[in-house]
Design a protein around this motif. Structure first.
Motif, PDB file in Angstrom:
ATOM      1  N   ILE A 114       0.885  -1.173   0.000  1.00  0.00           N
ATOM      2  CA  ILE A 114       0.000   0.000   0.000  1.00  0.00           C
ATOM      3  C   ILE A 114       0.918   1.216   0.000  1.00  0.00           C
ATOM      4  N   SER A 115       0.566   2.234  -0.771  1.00  0.00           N
ATOM      5  CA  SER A 115       1.418   3.424  -0.839  1.00  0.00           C
ATOM      6  C   SER A 115       0.579   4.693  -0.814  1.00  0.00           C
ATOM      7  N   THR A 116       1.169   5.786  -0.322  1.00  0.00           N
ATOM      8  CA  THR A 116       0.472   7.076  -0.369  1.00  0.00           C
ATOM      9  C   THR A 116       1.071   7.933  -1.477  1.00  0.00           C
ATOM     10  N   ALA A 117       0.224   8.750  -2.089  1.00  0.00           N
ATOM     11  CA  ALA A 117       0.649   9.680  -3.145  1.00  0.00           C
ATOM     12  C   ALA A 117       0.370  11.100  -2.676  1.00  0.00           C
ATOM     13  N   HIS A 118       1.334  12.000  -2.875  1.00  0.00           N
ATOM     14  CA  HIS A 118       1.217  13.382  -2.405  1.00  0.00           C
ATOM     15  C   HIS A 118       0.651  14.338  -3.438  1.00  0.00           C
ATOM     16  N   SER A 119       0.377  13.840  -4.647  1.00  0.00           N
ATOM     17  CA  SER A 119      -0.206  14.677  -5.699  1.00  0.00           C
ATOM     18  C   SER A 119      -0.841  13.774  -6.744  1.00  0.00           C
ATOM     19  N   LEU A 120      -1.616  14.364  -7.643  1.00  0.00           N
ATOM     20  CA  LEU A 120      -2.239  13.591  -8.717  1.00  0.00           C
ATOM     21  C   LEU A 120      -1.170  12.973  -9.613  1.00  0.00           C
ATOM     22  N   GLU A 121      -0.077  13.730  -9.876  1.00  0.00           N
ATOM     23  CA  GLU A 121       1.016  13.213 -10.710  1.00  0.00           C
ATOM     24  C   GLU A 121       1.653  11.988 -10.052  1.00  0.00           C
ATOM     25  N   ASP A 122       1.854  12.071  -8.730  1.00  0.00           N
ATOM     26  CA  ASP A 122       2.421  10.931  -7.998  1.00  0.00           C
ATOM     27  C   ASP A 122       1.511   9.710  -8.106  1.00  0.00           C
ATOM     28  N   LYS A 123       0.210   9.942  -7.974  1.00  0.00           N
ATOM     29  CA  LYS A 123      -0.767   8.843  -8.038  1.00  0.00           C
ATOM     30  C   LYS A 123      -0.700   8.161  -9.410  1.00  0.00           C
ATOM     31  N   GLN A 124      -0.664   8.980 -10.461  1.00  0.00           N
ATOM     32  CA  GLN A 124      -0.606   8.423 -11.817  1.00  0.00           C
ATOM     33  C   GLN A 124       0.697   7.660 -12.038  1.00  0.00           C
ATOM     34  N   TYR A 125       1.792   8.199 -11.516  1.00  0.00           N
ATOM     35  CA  TYR A 125       3.090   7.533 -11.638  1.00  0.00           C
ATOM     36  C   TYR A 125       3.065   6.167 -10.947  1.00  0.00           C
ATOM     37  N   LEU A 126       2.523   6.118  -9.727  1.00  0.00           N
ATOM     38  CA  LEU A 126       2.480   4.863  -8.967  1.00  0.00           C
ATOM     39  C   LEU A 126       1.575   3.832  -9.632  1.00  0.00           C
ATOM     40  N   GLU A 127       0.494   4.304 -10.247  1.00  0.00           N
ATOM     41  CA  GLU A 127      -0.426   3.378 -10.915  1.00  0.00           C
ATOM     42  C   GLU A 127       0.175   2.805 -12.203  1.00  0.00           C
ATOM     43  N   ARG A 128       1.183   3.505 -12.751  1.00  0.00           N
ATOM     44  CA  ARG A 128       1.853   3.026 -13.975  1.00  0.00           C
ATOM     45  C   ARG A 128       3.023   2.094 -13.665  1.00  0.00           C
ATOM     46  N   LEU A 129       3.443   2.038 -12.389  1.00  0.00           N
ATOM     47  CA  LEU A 129       4.587   1.194 -12.019  1.00  0.00           C
ATOM     48  C   LEU A 129       4.318  -0.265 -12.372  1.00  0.00           C
ATOM     49  N   ARG A 130       5.329  -0.941 -12.860  1.00  0.00           N
ATOM     50  CA  ARG A 130       5.214  -2.365 -13.174  1.00  0.00           C
ATOM     51  C   ARG A 130       6.201  -3.154 -12.327  1.00  0.00           C
ATOM     52  N   PRO A 131       5.817  -4.284 -11.747  1.00  0.00           N
ATOM     53  CA  PRO A 131       4.485  -4.878 -11.868  1.00  0.00           C
ATOM     54  C   PRO A 131       3.444  -4.082 -11.091  1.00  0.00           C
ATOM     55  N   ALA A 132       2.244  -4.013 -11.640  1.00  0.00           N
ATOM     56  CA  ALA A 132       1.170  -3.289 -10.972  1.00  0.00           C
ATOM     57  C   ALA A 132       0.732  -4.069  -9.735  1.00  0.00           C
ATOM     58  N   GLY A 133      -0.061  -3.452  -8.907  1.00  0.00           N
ATOM     59  CA  GLY A 133      -0.557  -4.187  -7.741  1.00  0.00           C
ATOM     60  C   GLY A 133      -0.535  -3.403  -6.459  1.00  0.00           C
ATOM     61  N   ALA A 134       0.297  -2.341  -6.389  1.00  0.00           N
ATOM     62  CA  ALA A 134       0.325  -1.533  -5.175  1.00  0.00           C
ATOM     63  C   ALA A 134      -0.972  -0.733  -5.072  1.00  0.00           C
ATOM     64  N   ARG A 135      -1.605  -0.774  -3.928  1.00  0.00           N
ATOM     65  CA  ARG A 135      -2.820   0.008  -3.686  1.00  0.00           C
ATOM     66  C   ARG A 135      -2.382   1.426  -3.351  1.00  0.00           C
ATOM     67  N   VAL A 136      -2.872   2.429  -4.084  1.00  0.00           N
ATOM     68  CA  VAL A 136      -2.431   3.816  -3.917  1.00  0.00           C
ATOM     69  C   VAL A 136      -3.502   4.631  -3.194  1.00  0.00           C
ATOM     70  N   ILE A 137      -3.079   5.314  -2.120  1.00  0.00           N
ATOM     71  CA  ILE A 137      -3.976   6.203  -1.367  1.00  0.00           C
ATOM     72  C   ILE A 137      -3.549   7.634  -1.642  1.00  0.00           C
ATOM     73  N   ASP A 138      -4.412   8.415  -2.279  1.00  0.00           N
ATOM     74  CA  ASP A 138      -4.104   9.810  -2.608  1.00  0.00           C
ATOM     75  C   ASP A 138      -4.424  10.690  -1.400  1.00  0.00           C
ATOM     76  N   VAL A 139      -3.369  11.259  -0.781  1.00  0.00           N
ATOM     77  CA  VAL A 139      -3.573  12.090   0.421  1.00  0.00           C
ATOM     78  C   VAL A 139      -3.443  13.584   0.111  1.00  0.00           C
ATOM     79  N   SER A 140      -3.358  13.920  -1.180  1.00  0.00           N
ATOM     80  CA  SER A 140      -3.066  15.310  -1.556  1.00  0.00           C
ATOM     81  C   SER A 140      -4.150  16.294  -1.143  1.00  0.00           C
ATOM     82  N   HIS A 141      -5.399  15.830  -0.994  1.00  0.00           N
ATOM     83  CA  HIS A 141      -6.483  16.745  -0.621  1.00  0.00           C
ATOM     84  C   HIS A 141      -6.679  16.836   0.882  1.00  0.00           C
TER      85      HIS A 141
END
Length: 349
Positions: free
Chosen positions: A173-200
């Motif tokens: 599980i990972s946190t993202a500090h911005s929308l760009e970070d979230k998109q970057y993490l979702e593109r990581l391969r192999p996929a599978g990490a659950r991303v929590i966007d905390v930017s808001h």
């Protein structure tokens, strides 16, 4: 021949960076290797640590993660020959700046670089790879099926930690500090990490992690710093995107391990009691410990070799910026020292 150094005139003052002309290198000693540097990664200079271990000096060498070609070896060097491609991290007490065309390094700080790994990636992955191994293998023993929370997963360290944890079969599980970070993490391969966007600031990290683990909590937490106080009492430089220490303690599972980068962590009796009830542990992530003690030297070199192997096999795909020419090194180092670089900065010669 120029080399880059950091200069701090008085305590608390921001470090400035200067190029110094270097005289000719002294003759290569018995166990030394003369290396032509091809790439050097820039890392934040920990002036407080240098001061605490009595290594404070007027000019601090800058750039410690290097990759290059062996030019010459000392009479007792057994690991390397001229023309070998090598990588390594210069020790804290090194007089050499990695941002220099030719340097002298003790052979016990270097390992061979695989042929198909480029210079910039080799230098740029070493520090984050070492931190990830220290956190996930030596401080927490990650294994298949364990759940790992990586805070600020889109940082250079977070990226490598996610890849190493997934390679070991962990659920990430990972946190993202911005929308760009979230998109970057979702593109990581192999996929599978659950991303929590905390930017808001509307998402409760503890609640999300407990939901994700069926209420059991997370086995391993790698933080990127934490908030110790309420928002109004926190220093201005502390990101409000960081979780509070109570959130971390809440989301830890039974027997969980919290690996923290927060050197001034303060735990009150209720915090300690919660950790006691969970049988959880707190460990401090200081990757310099490998260079501060020579007892584990063989293990340390094994880690560096393993990092290179995973880089060669594309298990590690680092978060690097475009390689920077030498004349921009001073400006880039100023950005790194202010913690304003979101990607790993690498000087290429």
């Amino acid at each position: 021949m120029k080399a880059l150094y950091g200069q701090q005139n008085s305590p608390g003052e921001e470090m400035t960076f200067v190029f110094q002309e270097r005289e000719n290198l002294p003759p290569t000693r018995d166990h030394e290797v003369k290396v032509q540097v091809r790439a050097c990664a820039l890392s934040w200079v920990d002036t407080k640590l240098l001061s605490e271990i009595k290594l404070k000096k007027e000019l601090v060498p800058v750039g410690r993660e290097i990759s290059g070609v062996v030019l010459e070896v000392g009479s007792k060097v057994t690991f390397f020959q001229p023309d070998d491609e090598v990588v390594g991290i210069l020790p804290l007490d090194s007089e050499e700046s990695g941002v220099c065309e030719v340097i002298l390094v003790h052979e016990h700080y270097l390992v061979h670089k695989p042929e198909k790994v480029c210079w910039a990636e080799a230098a740029g992955t070493l520090r984050d790879g070492l931190r990830a191994y220290t956190a996930l293998h030596y401080l927490s023993q990650v294994s298949p099926g364990t759940s790992v929370l990586v805070l600020d997963g889109a940082s250079p360290f977070g990226t490598i930690a996610i890849q190493l944890a997934q390679h070991r079969g962990a659920k990430v599980i990972s946190t993202a500090h911005s929308l760009e970070d979230k998109q970057y993490l979702e593109r990581l391969r192999p996929a599978g990490a659950r991303v929590i966007d905390v930017s808001h600031g509307k998402i409760d990290v503890a609640e999300s992690c407990l939901e994700e683990t069926g209420g059991l909590g997370v086995d391993i937490v790698l933080d990127a710093g934490v908030r110790l106080y309420s928002a109004e009492d926190e220093p201005a430089f502390k990101s409000q995107l960081l979780p509070h220490k109570h959130d971390i303690i809440t989301l830890l599972g039974a027997g969980g391990r919290w690996i923290t980068a927060e050197r001034n962590l303060q735990l009150d009796p209720p915090d300690s009691h919660s950790l006691f009830l969970k049988g959880a542990t707190v460990s401090f992530l200081n990757d310099e410990i490998w260079n501060l003690s020579s007892v584990q030297q063989g293990k340390y070199l094994d880690i560096l070799c393993d990092i290179m192997e995973k880089l060669s096999n594309s298990i590690f795909r680092p978060q690097l910026d475009e390689p920077i020419p030498l004349y921009e090194a001073k400006v880039s180092m100023e950005i790194v020292q202010k913690n304003q670089a979101r990607k790993r900065q690498v000087i290429q010669f």
